[in-house]
Motif scaffolding. Structure first.
Motif, PDB file in Angstrom:
ATOM      1  N   ASP A  90       5.280   7.013  -3.294  1.00  0.00           N
ATOM      2  CA  ASP A  90       4.074   7.765  -3.710  1.00  0.00           C
ATOM      3  C   ASP A  90       4.124   9.237  -3.259  1.00  0.00           C
ATOM      4  O   ASP A  90       4.186  10.122  -4.081  1.00  0.00           O
ATOM      5  N   ASP A 134       1.031   6.137 -16.373  1.00  0.00           N
ATOM      6  CA  ASP A 134       1.474   5.685 -15.050  1.00  0.00           C
ATOM      7  C   ASP A 134       1.843   4.202 -14.954  1.00  0.00           C
ATOM      8  O   ASP A 134       2.662   3.852 -14.136  1.00  0.00           O
ATOM      9  N   ARG A 135       1.231   3.322 -15.768  1.00  0.00           N
ATOM     10  CA  ARG A 135       1.681   1.922 -15.806  1.00  0.00           C
ATOM     11  C   ARG A 135       1.908   1.527 -17.258  1.00  0.00           C
ATOM     12  O   ARG A 135       1.271   2.086 -18.162  1.00  0.00           O
ATOM     13  N   PHE A 180      10.160   3.416 -12.432  1.00  0.00           N
ATOM     14  CA  PHE A 180       9.899   2.654 -11.202  1.00  0.00           C
ATOM     15  C   PHE A 180      11.136   1.933 -10.681  1.00  0.00           C
ATOM     16  O   PHE A 180      11.277   1.725  -9.479  1.00  0.00           O
ATOM     17  N   ARG A 198       9.537  -1.670  -9.199  1.00  0.00           N
ATOM     18  CA  ARG A 198       9.942  -1.189  -7.865  1.00  0.00           C
ATOM     19  C   ARG A 198      10.636  -2.308  -7.102  1.00  0.00           C
ATOM     20  O   ARG A 198      11.537  -2.054  -6.303  1.00  0.00           O
ATOM     21  N   ASN A 233      -7.868   3.916  -3.578  1.00  0.00           N
ATOM     22  CA  ASN A 233      -6.797   4.581  -2.825  1.00  0.00           C
ATOM     23  C   ASN A 233      -6.626   6.027  -3.279  1.00  0.00           C
ATOM     24  O   ASN A 233      -7.039   6.403  -4.374  1.00  0.00           O
ATOM     25  N   PRO A 235       4.594  -1.174 -12.055  1.00  0.00           N
ATOM     26  CA  PRO A 235       5.248  -0.582 -10.880  1.00  0.00           C
ATOM     27  C   PRO A 235       5.665  -1.629  -9.848  1.00  0.00           C
ATOM     28  O   PRO A 235       6.704  -1.469  -9.189  1.00  0.00           O
ATOM     29  N   PHE A 269      -1.285  -3.099  -3.618  1.00  0.00           N
ATOM     30  CA  PHE A 269      -1.279  -1.632  -3.547  1.00  0.00           C
ATOM     31  C   PHE A 269      -2.391  -1.077  -2.648  1.00  0.00           C
ATOM     32  O   PHE A 269      -2.739   0.107  -2.737  1.00  0.00           O
ATOM     33  N   SER A 321       5.829   9.544  -6.512  1.00  0.00           N
ATOM     34  CA  SER A 321       5.322   9.036  -7.785  1.00  0.00           C
ATOM     35  C   SER A 321       4.048   9.838  -8.030  1.00  0.00           C
ATOM     36  O   SER A 321       3.019   9.572  -7.428  1.00  0.00           O
ATOM     37  N   ASN A 323       3.932   0.940  -2.181  1.00  0.00           N
ATOM     38  CA  ASN A 323       3.214   2.224  -2.176  1.00  0.00           C
ATOM     39  C   ASN A 323       2.832   2.617  -0.746  1.00  0.00           C
ATOM     40  O   ASN A 323       2.915   1.807   0.186  1.00  0.00           O
ATOM     41  N   TRP A 341      -4.234   7.784  -4.281  1.00  0.00           N
ATOM     42  CA  TRP A 341      -3.435   8.032  -5.500  1.00  0.00           C
ATOM     43  C   TRP A 341      -4.328   7.983  -6.734  1.00  0.00           C
ATOM     44  O   TRP A 341      -4.296   8.894  -7.572  1.00  0.00           O
ATOM     45  N   ARG A 342      -5.151   6.922  -6.824  1.00  0.00           N
ATOM     46  CA  ARG A 342      -5.994   6.769  -8.017  1.00  0.00           C
ATOM     47  C   ARG A 342      -7.061   7.859  -8.056  1.00  0.00           C
ATOM     48  O   ARG A 342      -7.410   8.355  -9.125  1.00  0.00           O
TER      49      ARG A 342
HETATM   50  O1  GYE Z   1       2.128   4.033  -6.922  1.00  0.00           O
HETATM   51  C1  GYE Z   1      -0.039   3.238  -6.519  1.00  0.00           C
HETATM   52  C2  GYE Z   1      -1.194   3.047  -7.395  1.00  0.00           C
HETATM   53  O2  GYE Z   1       0.646   2.861 -11.031  1.00  0.00           O
HETATM   54  C3  GYE Z   1       2.232   4.431 -10.258  1.00  0.00           C
HETATM   55  O3  GYE Z   1      -0.599   2.675  -8.633  1.00  0.00           O
HETATM   56  C4  GYE Z   1       0.910   3.807 -10.027  1.00  0.00           C
HETATM   57  C5  GYE Z   1       0.714   3.127  -8.680  1.00  0.00           C
HETATM   58  C6  GYE Z   1       0.866   3.967  -7.446  1.00  0.00           C
HETATM   59  O4  GYE Z   1      -2.150   2.139  -6.983  1.00  0.00           O
HETATM   60  O5  GYE Z   1      -0.310   3.889  -5.337  1.00  0.00           O
END
Ligand code: GYE
Length: 306
Positions: free
Chosen positions: A241, A104-105, A126, A163, A28, A159, A187, A261, A213, A30-31
């Motif tokens: 996100d 992030d996590r 979160f 969340r 995705n 998350p 996600f 995020s 997300n 984001w990553r």
């Molecule tokens: O929101 C999501 C991704 O860990 C904050 O991980 C992250 C989350 C993020 O896959 O889109």
């Protein structure tokens, strides 16, 4: 006996560090943006970056960390895919004298702790993100009965857990709303689309979707449109996100809000690592402050989105 903060491995000041970044998956935006942020930072922060991609498997991510330890990394940046399975890897990095920063996590705080087992968690709040998504919904929802489908993130990830908690707790205080189904879409966009397709059949009266997300929110929009529904008109979509596609969906009137995020951890990682090497105390949680994107500001921010 109880380990003390000073038991954490030191990091000597050097011109160049071998830095491990063990990514969870790359399916995705984001990553992908996060990985790029670490790669871009490597050039400016004096890192020799050791990068792995666990492909969505916690077991592979553990093996990736073990191989980084064997390669003699100086420091580890780790986004633990899930809260429990990565703890042994965190403990082995500590045992090998490698300072670890969770990015992030996070991991289960009852088992592994910042300041004791790893240096610090760098990331967002979160619970607050979920609460802010709920806050926007309760303020902006027009109808008198909100029937909510919740698309959860990766099962067992911090998350997803937080969340959910932040949103569900906030919504519980407003009698207009009920959450009729809550299920994981991992996600991922396509998983979100499929789960939404299934849940929509069981709950055709849904008029709110809360996705953990943006990728799952976009998947949900696709499923709703395929079923003849009008996201943004007869279904309110709230998410987290701040991806480019989500900001575009807000501009197009299909999505109501996304709570930011940020994936851009490279500069913060560089800065925090330098402070740690200089002997400064790093707080257990280096908090990332998040904005909120709605139709009021989406167009203004889409240019910087990923
Ligand atoms: O929101 C999501 C991704 O860990 C904050 O991980 C992250 C989350 C993020 O896959 O889109």
């Amino acid at each position: 006996g109880m380990a003390l903060a000073q038991d954490l491995p030191p990091l000597e000041a050097k011109d160049s560090y071998k830095v491990g970044f063990a990514q969870t998956e790359s399916n995705n935006p984001w990553r992908i943006a996060q990985t790029k942020s670490f790669q871009d930072t490597a050039a400016t922060c004096g890192w020799e970056l050791v990068l792995t991609d666990a492909g969505g498997s916690a077991a592979k991510q553990v093996a990736d960390v073990d191989s980084m330890i064997a390669q003699g990394i100086d420091v580890l940046f780790l986004p633990p895919r899930e809260e429990s399975p990565l703890i042994p890897a965190v403990m082995r990095a500590k045992g090998a004298g490698i300072p670890t920063f969770l990015v992030d996590r996070s991991v289960d705080p009852n088992v592994a702790q910042a300041g004791r087992d790893y240096v610090s968690f760098l990331g967002s709040d979160f619970i607050d993100q979920g609460g802010r998504a709920a806050g926007w919904l309760t303020e902006n929802f027009k109808g008198d009965k909100g029937v909510i489908i919740e698309l959860e993130g990766t099962t067992g990830s911090s998350p997803a857990n937080d969340r959910k908690k932040g949103f569900d707790d906030a919504i519980a205080g407003d009698s207009r709303f009920s959450i009729v189904a809550s299920r994981s879409g991992d996600f991922a966009r396509d998983e979100g689309r499929k789960v939404m397709e299934t849940l929509l059949q069981a709950h055709p009266d849904v008029n709110v979707v809360y996705a953990h997300n943006d990728e799952m929110a976009i998947g949900a929009i696709q499923a709703l449109e395929a079923a003849g529904r009008k996201p943004g008109e007869d279904v309110t979509i709230v998410s987290v996100d701040g991806t480019r596609d989500a900001l575009q969906a807000i501009i197009d009137g299909k999505m109501g809000v996304t709570v930011e995020s940020s994936p851009f951890f490279g500069p913060l990682a560089c800065d925090t690592m330098k402070k740690y090497a200089a002997g400064e105390t790093i707080t257990p949680w280096v908090k990332v402050e998040d904005r909120i994107f709605t139709k009021e500001n989406a167009a203004e921010h889409i240019g910087e989105a990923y």
